[in-house]
Design a protein around this motif. Structure first.
Motif, PDB file in Angstrom:
ATOM      1  N   GLY A   1       0.689  -1.208   0.103  1.00  0.00           N
ATOM      2  CA  GLY A   1       0.065   0.154  -0.116  1.00  0.00           C
ATOM      3  C   GLY A   1       0.886   1.264  -0.026  1.00  0.00           C
ATOM      4  N   VAL A   2       0.182   2.479   0.080  1.00  0.00           N
ATOM      5  CA  VAL A   2       0.809   3.754  -0.191  1.00  0.00           C
ATOM      6  C   VAL A   2       1.950   3.620   0.901  1.00  0.00           C
ATOM      7  CG1 VAL A   2       0.516   6.188   0.121  1.00  0.00           C
ATOM      8  CG2 VAL A   2      -0.996   4.722  -1.111  1.00  0.00           C
ATOM      9  N   ASP A   3       1.533   3.251   2.253  1.00  0.00           N
ATOM     10  CA  ASP A   3       2.495   3.479   3.439  1.00  0.00           C
ATOM     11  C   ASP A   3       3.457   2.206   3.798  1.00  0.00           C
ATOM     12  OD1 ASP A   3       1.716   6.477   3.692  1.00  0.00           O
ATOM     13  OD2 ASP A   3      -0.003   5.903   5.001  1.00  0.00           O
ATOM     14  N   LEU A   4       3.455   1.194   2.952  1.00  0.00           N
ATOM     15  CA  LEU A   4       4.220   0.128   3.163  1.00  0.00           C
ATOM     16  C   LEU A   4       5.028  -0.047   2.193  1.00  0.00           C
ATOM     17  CD1 LEU A   4       0.776  -2.082   3.944  1.00  0.00           C
ATOM     18  CD2 LEU A   4       2.575  -1.306   5.544  1.00  0.00           C
ATOM     19  N   PRO A   5       6.313  -0.829   2.422  1.00  0.00           N
ATOM     20  CA  PRO A   5       7.241  -1.114   1.578  1.00  0.00           C
ATOM     21  C   PRO A   5       6.704  -1.375  -0.041  1.00  0.00           C
ATOM     22  CG  PRO A   5       7.726  -2.177   3.653  1.00  0.00           C
ATOM     23  CD  PRO A   5       6.154  -1.651   3.673  1.00  0.00           C
ATOM     24  N   SER A   6       7.713  -1.207  -0.889  1.00  0.00           N
ATOM     25  CA  SER A   6       7.307  -1.552  -2.229  1.00  0.00           C
ATOM     26  C   SER A   6       7.312  -3.160  -2.404  1.00  0.00           C
ATOM     27  CB  SER A   6       8.260  -0.858  -3.114  1.00  0.00           C
ATOM     28  OG  SER A   6       8.120   0.505  -3.200  1.00  0.00           O
ATOM     29  N   CYS A   7       6.583  -3.568  -3.466  1.00  0.00           N
ATOM     30  CA  CYS A   7       6.519  -4.932  -3.657  1.00  0.00           C
ATOM     31  C   CYS A   7       7.876  -5.368  -4.500  1.00  0.00           C
ATOM     32  CB  CYS A   7       5.283  -5.368  -4.437  1.00  0.00           C
ATOM     33  SG  CYS A   7       3.778  -5.006  -3.893  1.00  0.00           S
ATOM     34  N   PRO A   8       8.389  -6.623  -4.277  1.00  0.00           N
ATOM     35  CA  PRO A   8       9.473  -6.963  -5.122  1.00  0.00           C
ATOM     36  C   PRO A   8       9.272  -6.763  -6.657  1.00  0.00           C
ATOM     37  CG  PRO A   8       8.960  -8.646  -3.732  1.00  0.00           C
ATOM     38  CD  PRO A   8       7.910  -7.632  -3.498  1.00  0.00           C
ATOM     39  N   THR A   9      10.316  -6.419  -7.563  1.00  0.00           N
ATOM     40  CA  THR A   9      10.239  -6.234  -9.006  1.00  0.00           C
ATOM     41  C   THR A   9       9.416  -6.845  -9.678  1.00  0.00           C
ATOM     42  OG1 THR A   9      12.625  -6.535  -8.622  1.00  0.00           O
ATOM     43  CG2 THR A   9      11.660  -5.072 -10.497  1.00  0.00           C
TER      44      THR A   9
ATOM     45  N   CYS B   1       1.500  -4.291  -6.743  1.00  0.00           N
ATOM     46  CA  CYS B   1       0.313  -4.419  -5.492  1.00  0.00           C
ATOM     47  C   CYS B   1      -0.876  -4.531  -5.878  1.00  0.00           C
ATOM     48  CB  CYS B   1       0.889  -2.996  -4.806  1.00  0.00           C
ATOM     49  SG  CYS B   1      -0.255  -2.589  -3.265  1.00  0.00           S
ATOM     50  N   VAL B   2      -1.732  -5.168  -5.529  1.00  0.00           N
ATOM     51  CA  VAL B   2      -3.063  -5.462  -5.923  1.00  0.00           C
ATOM     52  C   VAL B   2      -4.025  -5.349  -4.676  1.00  0.00           C
ATOM     53  CG1 VAL B   2      -4.607  -6.737  -7.445  1.00  0.00           C
ATOM     54  CG2 VAL B   2      -2.233  -6.539  -8.131  1.00  0.00           C
ATOM     55  N   ALA B   3      -5.201  -4.786  -4.744  1.00  0.00           N
ATOM     56  CA  ALA B   3      -6.286  -4.564  -3.851  1.00  0.00           C
ATOM     57  C   ALA B   3      -7.141  -5.391  -4.137  1.00  0.00           C
ATOM     58  CB  ALA B   3      -6.445  -3.194  -3.517  1.00  0.00           C
ATOM     59  N   PHE B   4      -8.040  -6.096  -3.266  1.00  0.00           N
ATOM     60  CA  PHE B   4      -9.162  -6.771  -3.633  1.00  0.00           C
ATOM     61  C   PHE B   4      -9.885  -6.940  -2.182  1.00  0.00           C
ATOM     62  CE2 PHE B   4      -5.451  -9.502  -3.050  1.00  0.00           C
ATOM     63  CZ  PHE B   4      -5.904 -10.393  -2.094  1.00  0.00           C
ATOM     64  N   THR B   5     -11.177  -7.402  -2.294  1.00  0.00           N
ATOM     65  CA  THR B   5     -12.036  -7.693  -1.025  1.00  0.00           C
ATOM     66  C   THR B   5     -12.635  -9.090  -1.262  1.00  0.00           C
ATOM     67  OG1 THR B   5     -13.052  -5.461  -1.388  1.00  0.00           O
ATOM     68  CG2 THR B   5     -14.277  -7.075   0.130  1.00  0.00           C
TER      69      THR B   5
ATOM     70  N   ASP C   1     -14.561 -12.133   1.085  1.00  0.00           N
ATOM     71  CA  ASP C   1     -15.195 -12.160   2.395  1.00  0.00           C
ATOM     72  C   ASP C   1     -15.477 -10.786   3.262  1.00  0.00           C
ATOM     73  OD1 ASP C   1     -15.628 -14.889   1.856  1.00  0.00           O
ATOM     74  OD2 ASP C   1     -13.837 -15.286   2.849  1.00  0.00           O
ATOM     75  N   GLY C   2     -15.859  -9.718   2.506  1.00  0.00           N
ATOM     76  CA  GLY C   2     -16.033  -8.336   2.879  1.00  0.00           C
ATOM     77  C   GLY C   2     -14.820  -7.806   3.408  1.00  0.00           C
ATOM     78  N   VAL C   3     -13.498  -8.462   3.542  1.00  0.00           N
ATOM     79  CA  VAL C   3     -12.402  -7.691   4.072  1.00  0.00           C
ATOM     80  C   VAL C   3     -11.449  -7.239   2.993  1.00  0.00           C
ATOM     81  CG1 VAL C   3     -10.329  -8.066   5.198  1.00  0.00           C
ATOM     82  CG2 VAL C   3     -12.436  -9.227   5.875  1.00  0.00           C
ATOM     83  N   SER C   4     -11.368  -5.855   2.746  1.00  0.00           N
ATOM     84  CA  SER C   4     -10.766  -5.337   1.791  1.00  0.00           C
ATOM     85  C   SER C   4      -8.994  -5.363   2.213  1.00  0.00           C
ATOM     86  CB  SER C   4     -10.857  -3.795   1.590  1.00  0.00           C
ATOM     87  OG  SER C   4     -12.080  -3.597   1.282  1.00  0.00           O
ATOM     88  N   GLN C   5      -8.371  -5.646   1.128  1.00  0.00           N
ATOM     89  CA  GLN C   5      -6.746  -5.907   1.653  1.00  0.00           C
ATOM     90  C   GLN C   5      -6.030  -5.801   0.208  1.00  0.00           C
ATOM     91  OE1 GLN C   5      -5.866 -10.217   2.109  1.00  0.00           O
ATOM     92  NE2 GLN C   5      -8.120 -10.539   1.818  1.00  0.00           N
ATOM     93  N   ALA C   6      -4.714  -5.462   0.213  1.00  0.00           N
ATOM     94  CA  ALA C   6      -3.724  -5.127  -0.801  1.00  0.00           C
ATOM     95  C   ALA C   6      -2.489  -5.967  -0.530  1.00  0.00           C
ATOM     96  CB  ALA C   6      -3.409  -3.994  -0.865  1.00  0.00           C
TER      97      ALA C   6
END
Length: 119
Positions: free
Chosen positions: A45-53, A57-61, A63-68
């Motif tokens: 996410g914006v305030d978290l470390p970057s993903c490996p090359t 970073c992909v967000a999805f929901t 069971d009603g819980v949003s996560q990236a």
């Protein structure tokens, strides 16, 4: 007589089109494919470390819980997630990218109505 028959057919077709327009659009629900898990994938996410090359970073929901999570965008819709109700898995370009279900959901495994008209 032929003209009358054509008019009746045209009116029947028009009323059938209108009846579909009155039904609310429902959205498919994201689900994990059998045997898959996102628990081992790093959060991002914006305030978290970057993903490996090789990951994005992909967000999805789920069971009603949003996560990236850091995932391979090439396989997220084909190997990790699927959509319910005859809808298709799609990735929206943004940051983070967003996985959604595209199309009109049919059946019992759909989320609530999606507005298809303006405010």
């Amino acid at each position: 007589m032929t003209r009358l028959l054509l008019c009746v057919l045209a009116l029947s077709a028009a009323s059938a089109c209108n009846s579909d327009a009155q039904e609310p659009m429902r959205q498919g629900r994201l689900a994990l494919r059998s045997g898959e898990s996102v628990g081992g994938m790093a959060e991002c996410g914006v305030d978290l470390p970057s993903c490996p090359t090789h990951l994005s970073c992909v967000a999805f929901t789920l069971d009603g819980v949003s996560q990236a999570r850091c995932v391979d965008p090439e396989v997220i819709c084909t190997e990790v997630l699927s959509c319910t109700g005859g809808t298709s898995c799609a990735i929206l370009e943004s940051y983070p990218s967003r996985v959604v279900c595209s199309g009109t959901c049919k059946g019992d495994d759909c989320d609530g109505s999606v507005s298809n008209s303006g405010p």
